[in-house]
Motif scaffolding. Structure first.
Motif: not given
Length: 175
Positions: A13-17, A27-29, A116-120, A125-130
């Protein structure tokens, strides 16, 4: 500074990063200050895509073009899919179900790209790993599909982690 790795909860239903920054998990908004992103994808007739709350806002006008609960299709074959799905599910010639012409992995990748877009954007910075969490009941095919969705989103998925394991690790951070 150590390398940042995204922590992603790809939910039905929902996701978070989130990330661990200076030893603290956060958690990033998004731009609206929301830390939870609806796991919804709108696919326009022209192929344009919107994710999250923007996708949900389109549901009244175009209910058949907003995909939700796609996690239920992850790693499943045509014959494993029940027809009780919010949007029509088509049988793919390769054995994989499709919604609006896309596999569950492709739709999930759009959600992961947005996270990924929200986090970066937040971290600058670019964040290539998860690391991506999945339910404990997910089988190997569902885990592999989740990993492929991450790769389609431009992420190196360094680990697929059971949600209960992630909870136990989080609990242990302050112990």
């Amino acid at each position: 500074m150590s390398e940042l790795i995204l922590g992603i909860d790809l939910g039905t239903t929902n996701s978070a990063v989130g990330v661990v920054d200076s030893g603290f998990p956060i958690l990033l908004a998004d731009e609206d200050g929301k830390r939870i992103t609806p796991s919804a994808v709108w696919i326009g007739r022209d192929g344009s895509i919107e994710v999250g709350a923007k996708a949900l806002r389109r549901r009244m006008a175009e209910p058949g073009r907003v995909i939700t609960s796609v996690k239920r299709l992850m790693g499943r074959r045509n014959e494993e899919v029940d027809q009780d799905f919010p949007v029509e599910v088509e049988r793919g010639g390769d054995g994989l179900p499709r919604v609006l012409g896309k596999t569950a992995e492709q739709v999930s990748a759009e959600i992961l790209k947005e996270l990924k877009r929200i986090a970066e954007w937040r971290m600058g910075v670019t964040i290539p790993k998860a690391v991506v969490t999945v339910p404990a009941y997910f089988n190997d095919a569902q885990r592999a599909a989740t990993k492929r969705a991450g790769e389609l989103a431009g992420l190196e998925v360094v680990r697929i982690l059971n949600e209960p394991t992630a909870a136990a690790l989080a609990y242990g951070l302050d112990k």
